[in-house]
Design a protein around this motif. Structure first.
Motif, short mmCIF file in Angstrom:
data_model
loop_
_atom_site.label_atom_id
_atom_site.label_comp_id
_atom_site.label_asym_id
_atom_site.label_seq_id
_atom_site.Cartn_x
_atom_site.Cartn_y
_atom_site.Cartn_z
N ASP A 1 1.55 68.31 12.08
CA ASP A 1 0.00 67.80 11.65
C ASP A 1 -0.20 67.79 9.95
OD1 ASP A 1 -0.26 67.17 14.37
OD2 ASP A 1 -1.48 69.03 14.71
N ASP B 1 1.05 67.41 6.38
CA ASP B 1 1.56 66.40 5.34
C ASP B 1 1.58 67.21 4.11
OD1 ASP B 1 3.11 64.79 3.93
OD2 ASP B 1 2.66 63.11 5.15
N VAL C 1 -2.08 65.66 3.26
CA VAL C 1 -2.97 64.85 4.29
C VAL C 1 -2.83 65.67 5.52
CG1 VAL C 1 -3.41 62.92 5.60
CG2 VAL C 1 -2.85 62.73 3.03
N SER D 1 -3.50 65.50 9.74
CA SER D 1 -3.75 64.84 10.85
C SER D 1 -4.63 65.50 12.03
CB SER D 1 -2.36 64.12 11.64
OG SER D 1 -1.72 63.59 10.59
N LEU E 1 -5.99 65.58 15.29
CA LEU E 1 -5.84 64.85 16.76
C LEU E 1 -6.64 65.31 17.84
CD1 LEU E 1 -1.73 64.69 16.21
CD2 LEU E 1 -3.78 62.99 15.36
N SER F 1 -9.58 61.21 16.48
CA SER F 1 -8.79 61.55 15.57
C SER F 1 -8.72 60.90 14.09
CB SER F 1 -7.40 60.98 16.18
OG SER F 1 -6.98 61.72 17.42
N ARG F 2 -8.37 61.66 13.41
CA ARG F 2 -8.45 61.25 11.91
C ARG F 2 -7.73 61.96 10.73
NH1 ARG F 2 -12.03 65.18 12.74
NH2 ARG F 2 -12.72 66.58 10.67
N LEU F 3 -7.43 61.06 9.65
CA LEU F 3 -6.77 61.83 8.42
C LEU F 3 -7.72 62.43 7.50
CD1 LEU F 3 -4.07 58.94 7.99
CD2 LEU F 3 -3.94 60.88 9.30
#
Length: 326
Positions: A164, A166, A171, A173, A175, A182-184
């Motif tokens: 999750d 990155d 960024v 994630s 979830l 869920s969002r970034l």
């Protein structure tokens, strides 16, 4: 559904009610336990009833001796919602009126001063190695900074997995968070740098499904463990703590307040930025985000006039809200 097994006169209706709540997006994890206790009460006192009377509902909803007003209202609210469901399927029922029980004084978030934040994070940096939790001294300085710099809920941060995060793009994630949202979440550059350094020390050869902030046995950190460390850092930083706070969740409030203050001082258009903040925080409604306009004005009186002059149609609405934005 949970492991609760209903035995009372409305067992099927309770099961259907929980299924309905989850079908429309609510996690509904703790509420089945409350309904199970209500179900047990009905078995003992009204085992054959086909209706829910005022006597039956208020008998169970009555405040217990050591129950806080907030917990009392939360428990009663579950029964009220269930009663409304029964009414919708034509079961004769007395519905607990809204605000029937006083909720007590609302919690006022603690907004950390810059000096308090400096002292707190200085103490997290001093966290020592512990053989029972070998990554604790590496996790704590990063974990609490992540809550503040990205406005994450505690559960969102502690349940992050390696896959999750990155670290190349910076960024996260997030979830299946609150309400299955869920969002970034982009991280500030300084936070991304810290996360990369942390990952080099903890996750050089980790599998993708491993928790990013692992506790013993490759499990996620528990809320209790986080709070225990949080209290220790507060004490060492000389920040007073009472039963009413500060809380770990207040880092999320501080993120919002300081971001809005910065935008207001820069004369940025909050009508454009607030929807962006709503998405970033994972709020479902605009009011959850607009809540922080009032809180920002209260915490920083020097920018109150600026906020109220430009956003007078939003801020007064907050006086009618009796919940705390999450």
């Amino acid at each position: 559904m949970s492991n609760s097994v209903f035995m009372g006169p409305f067992k099927k209706e309770m099961e259907d009610f929980i299924s309905l709540k989850r079908a429309v997006g609510y996690k509904y994890n703790t509420e089945p336990g409350i309904l199970k206790r209500f179900d047990t009460y009905l078995v003992m006192n009204y085992p054959s009833t086909g209706i829910l009377t005022k006597e039956a509902i208020t008998g169970w909803c009555a405040k217990t001796m050591h129950e806080t007003p907030a917990n009392h209202c939360s428990r009663s609210s579950v029964v009220r919602q269930f009663a409304k469901y029964l009414d919708s399927i034509s079961v004769q029922v007395w519905i607990l009126p809204n605000n029937y029980y006083p909720s007590g004084q609302q919690y006022v978030p603690h907004i950390y001063t810059p000096d308090e934040l400096r002292r707190f994070f200085t103490e997290t940096d001093k966290c020592r190695y512990c053989y029972e939790h070998p990554y604790r001294h590496l996790i704590m300085p990063v974990f609490f900074r992540l809550l503040l710099s990205c406005g994450l809920r505690c559960s969102e941060a502690r349940l992050l997995k390696v896959e999750d995060v990155d670290l190349e793009s910076g960024v996260l994630s997030v979830l299946d968070s609150k309400n299955h949202n869920s969002r970034l979440v982009p991280m500030p550059d300084s936070m991304t740098t810290r996360m990369r350094q942390y990952a080099k020390e903890v996750h050089l050869f980790s599998q993708q499904e491993r928790y990013f902030f692992p506790a013993f046995g490759e499990k996620p950190m528990t809320v209790g463990n986080i709070y225990k460390n949080f209290r220790r850092f507060l004490w060492r930083a000389g920040i007073s703590h009472t039963g009413d706070g500060p809380r770990v969740h207040d880092f999320r409030h501080a993120y919002c307040i300081y971001r809005l203050k910065e935008w207001a001082e820069q004369d940025r258009d909050l009508m454009v930025l607030l929807p962006m903040m709503r998405t970033y925080l994972g709020h479902q409604t605009f009011n959850e985000t607009a809540y922080y306009l009032r809180l920002t004005a209260d915490v920083f009186p020097d920018i109150r006039l600026k906020l109220e002059r430009h956003y007078k149609d939003i801020i007064p609405e907050m006086e009618e809200l009796f919940y705390e934005a999450d």
